[in-house]
Design an enzyme around this catalytic site. Structure first.
Site, short mmCIF file in Angstrom:
data_model
loop_
_atom_site.label_atom_id
_atom_site.label_comp_id
_atom_site.label_asym_id
_atom_site.label_seq_id
_atom_site.Cartn_x
_atom_site.Cartn_y
_atom_site.Cartn_z
N ARG A 1 -3.07 53.71 12.24
CA ARG A 1 -2.25 54.01 11.07
C ARG A 1 -1.51 55.34 11.20
NH1 ARG A 1 -5.83 54.54 7.10
NH2 ARG A 1 -6.89 52.55 7.32
N TYR B 1 21.21 53.88 -6.35
CA TYR B 1 20.95 52.56 -5.77
C TYR B 1 20.10 51.73 -6.75
CZ TYR B 1 19.13 49.46 -2.01
OH TYR B 1 18.77 48.42 -1.22
N ASP C 1 18.59 60.67 -1.93
CA ASP C 1 18.80 59.51 -1.07
C ASP C 1 20.04 59.81 -0.23
OD1 ASP C 1 19.54 57.08 0.07
OD2 ASP C 1 18.83 55.89 -1.62
N LYS D 1 19.87 51.05 7.90
CA LYS D 1 21.33 51.08 7.94
C LYS D 1 21.86 51.70 9.24
CE LYS D 1 20.62 49.39 3.89
NZ LYS D 1 20.51 50.18 2.67
C1 PLP Z 1 19.76 50.07 1.65
C2 PLP Z 1 19.54 51.29 0.83
C3 PLP Z 1 18.27 51.66 0.42
C4 PLP Z 1 17.05 50.80 0.68
O1 PLP Z 1 16.77 50.66 2.01
P1 PLP Z 1 15.95 49.39 2.58
O2 PLP Z 1 15.66 49.83 3.96
O3 PLP Z 1 16.87 48.22 2.49
O4 PLP Z 1 14.73 49.25 1.74
C5 PLP Z 1 18.12 52.80 -0.33
N1 PLP Z 1 19.18 53.56 -0.65
C6 PLP Z 1 20.43 53.25 -0.27
C7 PLP Z 1 21.54 54.14 -0.67
C8 PLP Z 1 20.64 52.10 0.48
O5 PLP Z 1 21.89 51.79 0.84
#
Ligand code: PLP
Length: 409
Positions: free
Chosen positions: A67, A121, A193, A218
């Site tokens: 872990r 988001y 974020d 992403k």
């Molecule tokens: C896609 C995204 C997330 C979430 O990410 P996942 O890996 O799909 O859980 C969070 N914040 C933003 C701005 C995003 O574009």
């Protein structure tokens, strides 16, 4: 290998997270370029004495138990930490949403108030409105473009501030340093974020953020074949974030960590390309009579461009636009007519994507469409520009505008 910020972004990505001890064997340091995929649940100890002392090794970069990861994951953490000036460490999560959850659980306690940008988001909003609510945390939304609204939103119980810039659907640019200064003066923790720009485009901690969250799904993954998230924090917040991640058993597979590392190596080049193409698409869209407004902070003259220019060193291909009036059917006809854009969520992959966007339906603290836009210009489209050639994407958008016009007649 090095975290020298004077080096160019692609040079830093090439060297990030590479340590001889993770890629070599005794007698042959740095035997291979990439850390091998260490598949392991059990980590073995030479004897009971070493096992008893094991918990001493329960720290980053030491074998302890599956872990806690292995050199494959450690290399990725080390690389992400080295890309973020002011960072003490990085934790990995199985998705971006899991990372956001990890940040909230590390900071918030019952009775606290979380202030959240109204353009955040959507799944982040959902966490505030459901899980956190059930745990006795109150989430209050504020207008991301109004510093006075943020200032007025603070109260005795404010514990954390969730920022995002630009906002997921609307691309509204928040003044992050100003928001962080307001929070700091009140002892409020800032969580950002930073998925849109990532550390190459926006050095979140350097601009005052305490906890920087990213969806590695992403731009870091970059190939639409991976889900992962990360938190990179200052010294002060690293221990509580790490503790909560360990308590809740957050771990990513070495195979996925290896894919993320592979993606990371070419991230600057891919971002440069998708940013340039995104800007070309935005410039083209701006000239179309069917388009009311383009949402792209990189576009000179667009809302938020001045903040972007002041604080950011890069962008990405995620952008959007609103149609001038029209119907849902016409908007859908436009999307369905696109041949080079996949219809689907996400972004940061090599391929371009498109989705309808209706930001007005989820906002609670600020109006959408915003001031300066007609109430009828509310039907929007989100484009995630990939690595295709700009001229081909623009030609595709151009022919799809024909479908919008036909459906509007
Ligand atoms: C896609 C995204 C997330 C979430 O990410 P996942 O890996 O799909 O859980 C969070 N914040 C933003 C701005 C995003 O574009």
């Amino acid at each position: 290998m090095t975290s020298d910020n004077k080096l160019g972004p692609q040079t830093r990505l090439t060297h990030a997270g590479r340590k001889a001890e993770w890629t070599g064997v005794e007698g042959h340091p740095s035997a291979v370029v990439n850390p091998p995929i260490w598949r392991a649940s059990t980590h073995l100890y030479p004897n009971t004495k070493a096992l008893k002392e094991g918990p001493k090794n329960n720290c980053d970069g030491r074998f302890f138990y599956g872990r806690r990861g292995s050199p494959t994951q450690w290399a990725l953490c080390d690389a992400l930490t080295s890309l973020e000036p002011g960072a003490a460490g990085t934790m990995l999560y199985p998705s971006g949403v899991a990372a956001l959850t990890g940040a909230f659980l590390a900071v918030l306690r019952p009775g606290d108030v979380l202030l959240m940008s109204d353009h955040a988001y959507e799944p982040t909003r959902a966490l505030g409105q459901t899980l956190l609510k059930d745990f006795g945390v109150e989430t209050r939304f504020f207008d991301p473009l109004d510093p006075a609204a943020l200032e007025a939103a603070f109260c005795e119980r404010s514990r954390a501030l969730l920022l995002e810039s630009p906002g997921s659907l609307t691309m509204e640019m928040q003044d992050i340093p100003a928001a962080c200064a307001l929070a700091k003066a009140r002892g409020v923790v800032t969580i950002m974020d930073n998925t849109w720009a990532g550390p190459l485009g926006f050095t979140a901690l350097e601009h005052g953020v305490d906890i920087s969250v990213m969806s590695l799904t992403k731009h870091v993954g970059g190939h639409s074949d991976l889900m992962m998230g990360s938190i990179t924090t200052t010294e002060q917040w690293y221990a509580p974030v790490r503790r909560m991640a360990q308590l809740t058993g957050q771990v990513v597979s070495p195979d996925d960590a290896s894919l993320a590392l592979r993606g990371l190596r070419t991230m600057a080049m891919r971002l440069e390309r998708s940013t340039a193409t995104g800007l070309a698409v935005a410039e083209w869209l701006e000239k179309q009579p069917e388009v009311a407004r383009v949402f792209c902070p990189m576009l000179p003259g667009s809302p938020g461009h001045e903040i972007w220019k002041r604080d950011f060193t890069g962008g990405c291909g995620l952008m959007g636009f609103a149609f001038r009036g029209g119907t849902v059917e016409a908007r859908n006809a436009f999307i369905d007519a696109l041949k080079l854009f996949g219809i689907g969520y996400s972004r940061g992959g090599f391929e371009s994507l498109v989705t309808p966007a209706d930001p007005g339906t989820i906002r609670t603290a600020s109006p959408w469409p915003p001031k300066g836009m007609a109430e009828t210009d509310r039907l929007a489209v989100r484009l995630a520009i990939g690595l295709e050639d700009a001229a081909d994407l623009i030609a595709d958008l151009d022919q799809a505008m024909g479908a919008w016009r036909a459906a509007s007649e």
